[in-house]
Scaffold this active site. Structure first.
Site, PDB file in Angstrom:
ATOM      1  CE1 TYR A 154      39.286  39.385  25.455  1.00  9.27           C
ATOM      2  CE2 TYR A 154      40.936  39.985  27.090  1.00  9.27           C
ATOM      3  CZ  TYR A 154      40.461  39.105  26.139  1.00  9.27           C
ATOM      4  OH  TYR A 154      41.138  37.943  25.875  1.00  9.27           O
ATOM      5  CG  ASP A 249      37.402  41.529  34.403  1.00 11.89           C
ATOM      6  OD1 ASP A 249      38.453  41.501  35.069  1.00 11.89           O
ATOM      7  OD2 ASP A 249      37.316  41.121  33.222  1.00 11.89           O
ATOM      8  CE  LYS A 277      45.721  41.895  31.651  1.00 11.83           C
ATOM      9  NZ  LYS A 277      44.427  42.216  31.115  1.00 11.83           N
TER      10      LYS A 277
HETATM   11  C1  LIG Z   1      43.550  40.981  30.546  1.00 16.67           C
HETATM   12  C2  LIG Z   1      42.161  40.931  30.985  1.00 16.67           C
HETATM   13  C3  LIG Z   1      41.462  39.714  31.108  1.00 16.67           C
HETATM   14  C4  LIG Z   1      42.032  38.418  30.647  1.00 16.67           C
HETATM   15  O1  LIG Z   1      43.144  38.043  31.376  1.00 16.67           O
HETATM   16  P1  LIG Z   1      44.124  36.918  30.760  1.00 16.67           P
HETATM   17  O2  LIG Z   1      45.111  36.693  31.838  1.00 16.67           O
HETATM   18  O3  LIG Z   1      44.686  37.534  29.511  1.00 16.67           O
HETATM   19  O4  LIG Z   1      43.305  35.725  30.456  1.00 16.67           O
HETATM   20  C5  LIG Z   1      40.190  39.739  31.640  1.00 16.67           C
HETATM   21  N1  LIG Z   1      39.625  40.883  32.025  1.00 16.67           N
HETATM   22  C6  LIG Z   1      40.255  42.079  31.916  1.00 16.67           C
HETATM   23  C7  LIG Z   1      39.572  43.325  32.379  1.00 16.67           C
HETATM   24  C8  LIG Z   1      41.521  42.147  31.372  1.00 16.67           C
HETATM   25  O5  LIG Z   1      42.126  43.323  31.232  1.00 16.67           O
END
Ligand SMILES: *Cc1c(COP(=O)(O)O)cnc(C)c1O
Length: 439
Positions: A154, A249, A277
């Site tokens: 994701y 990511d 995060k």
């Molecule tokens: C949470 C997450 C996102 C998205 O971040 P948001 O702040 O919710 O838009 C993208 N990539 C990874 C790996 C994530 O865990």
């Protein structure tokens, strides 16, 4: 699906239920992010009143040991005194200026010092923006259109990334959501996680067309799935060979599995990194970064446009800086690791004693108990888990004061605020919960 909560007279959520009914009239599903609605486990979510340290408190008066940590950010625990002080101080001076501040350079320096692939970075407000901007940068930098993503990873909800695996969709992306056009999906190629050969096949089938290979270096959004030995290095070698960029990511893993993220932990350096995060310390902040050579293609120095009204927000930068400072204290990551090992070992033995199919996967302070026979290496494996057992287990844990992620396909997070006693309480609860869930 029945709501186990409703069958337990000692665990009742009347105020939450009323709040949920009210919210559902004016907010789709009553929530501002779908996972919060408990769709994967059935029933209605408790509404939260406050949080402190390792605990969440709902409006019905229950306390929970919190293992979602706002889905990743709260690595030092909720309302840490130093984070609280930093944000309060910043707030008193103004919550947003739309003009540059010194704190932005300070945190960018800290990021560049920490993350091997980053010399310069740009702050944004969400992980979605960070990955979306990283993709634009990779496309603009290489002059190529296509990207390779891994099924089950994701990356936020940008159109071109809302594409997972249909069983027949190994080479052609099929949109996951109405509203994502076939055009947005057409440039996204899919490969299974932990399969470098599949990526090589895609790169060879699309010569000179792939701008970037994008992945979570440790998958956290299909439950915790570590990279197989050699996988990340193989992607590093393949992308170099084919002139594509490698994007990690690290929105979830950055400052989480090590101070320098998965790239430090596994010793493989991508071209571009997305962060989020933890870096916002519980306020909305994220970032993307790379070498100076790549980042100077970003506006206003370069031609690749990207902007944000609240980017580098003073409160978020203050929370992020205070959080990073706490993580630099000696022993922080050793402590996270030790607590997570204790949790993983405890869950493993509880599941073994209960005689349920299980595997516990962990990297650093990220842990998933899969109700799955044998290791989970990719999304196909993950989908073979017993999700209905997970739902019963989840509710039995909630009723015992343990707040796990409300889906089999998420990682639990341990924070510096958790204690050995919290973990031991959790493991004891898991024993009882598994007995109740399998009765
Ligand atoms: C949470 C997450 C996102 C998205 O971040 P948001 O702040 O919710 O838009 C993208 N990539 C990874 C790996 C994530 O865990």
């Amino acid at each position: 699906m029945t709501t186990p909560a409703a069958s337990r007279p000692d665990y009742d959520l009347p105020k939450s239920s009323a709040a949920f009914a009210r919210a559902s009239k004016v907010i789709p599903g009553g929530v501002n992010s779908p996972a919060r609605a408990f769709g994967a486990v059935g029933g209605e979510p408790p509404f939260m009143a406050k949080a402190e340290g390792a605990y969440l408190y709902d409006v019905d008066g229950h306390r929970y040991v919190d293992y979602i940590g706002s889905w990743g950010p709260m690595i030092v625990g909720h309302v840490h005194p130093k984070v609280k002080a930093a944000v309060s101080e910043a707030l008193a001076l103004g919550s947003s200026f739309g003009a540059p501040t010194e704190r932005e350079a300070e945190i960018a320096e800290a990021v560049a010092a920490a993350v091997p692939s980053i010399e310069m970075c740009r702050f944004v407000s969400s992980g979605t923006e960070a990955t979306m901007s990283a993709i634009r940068l990779a496309r603009g930098y290489t002059g190529r259109d296509k990207i390779v993503k891994m099924a089950g990873c994701y990356h936020g909800h940008a159109d071109c990334l809302l594409i997972q695996a249909g069983s027949a969709a190994t080479t052609l992306g099929v949109p996951d959501s109405p509203g994502v056009t076939p055009g947005a999906a057409a440039d996204t190629l899919l490969a299974p996680f932990n399969d470098a050969d599949a990526v090589e096949t895609l790169l060879k089938a699309n010569p000179g067309q792939v701008a970037a290979v994008l992945l979570e270096p440790i998958a956290g959004n299909m439950g915790l799935v570590p990279p197989a030995p050699g996988y990340l290095q193989a992607l590093r070698d393949l992308t170099r060979e084919h002139g594509a960029l490698l994007i990690f990511d690290e929105v979830m893993t950055g400052f989480r599995v090590a101070y320098g993220g998965a790239q430090e932990r596994f010793g493989v350096t991508p071209d571009i990194t997305a962060l989020g995060k933890v870096i916002g310390g519980g306020l909305p902040a994220a970032a993307y970064g790379a070498s100076r050579e790549i980042m100077t293609k970003v506006s206003p120095v370069g031609p690749i446009y990207q902007a944000g009204t609240l980017s580098g927000n003073p409160l978020a930068m203050a929370a992020g800086l205070a959080t990073l400072e706490l993580l630099r204290e000696p022993g922080a990551y050793d402590r996270l690791e030790a607590l997570a090992v204790r949790l993983a070992d405890g869950l493993e033995s509880a599941a073994r004693e209960a005689g349920v199919p299980h595997v516990v996967q962990r990297v650093g302070s990220m842990v998933t108990l899969f109700f799955h026979d044998g290791p989970v290496r990719n999304y196909e494996d993950a989908k073979g888990s017993d999700t209905s057992l997970f739902a019963r287990f989840f509710w039995e844990m909630l009723a015992r004061g343990v707040y796990l992620p409300c889906s089999q396909f998420e990682a639990a997070f341990v924070s510096l605020a958790h204690t050995e006693a919290d973990v031991d309480h959790t493991v004891a609860a898991a024993r009882e919960a598994l007995a109740a869930a399998t009765a």
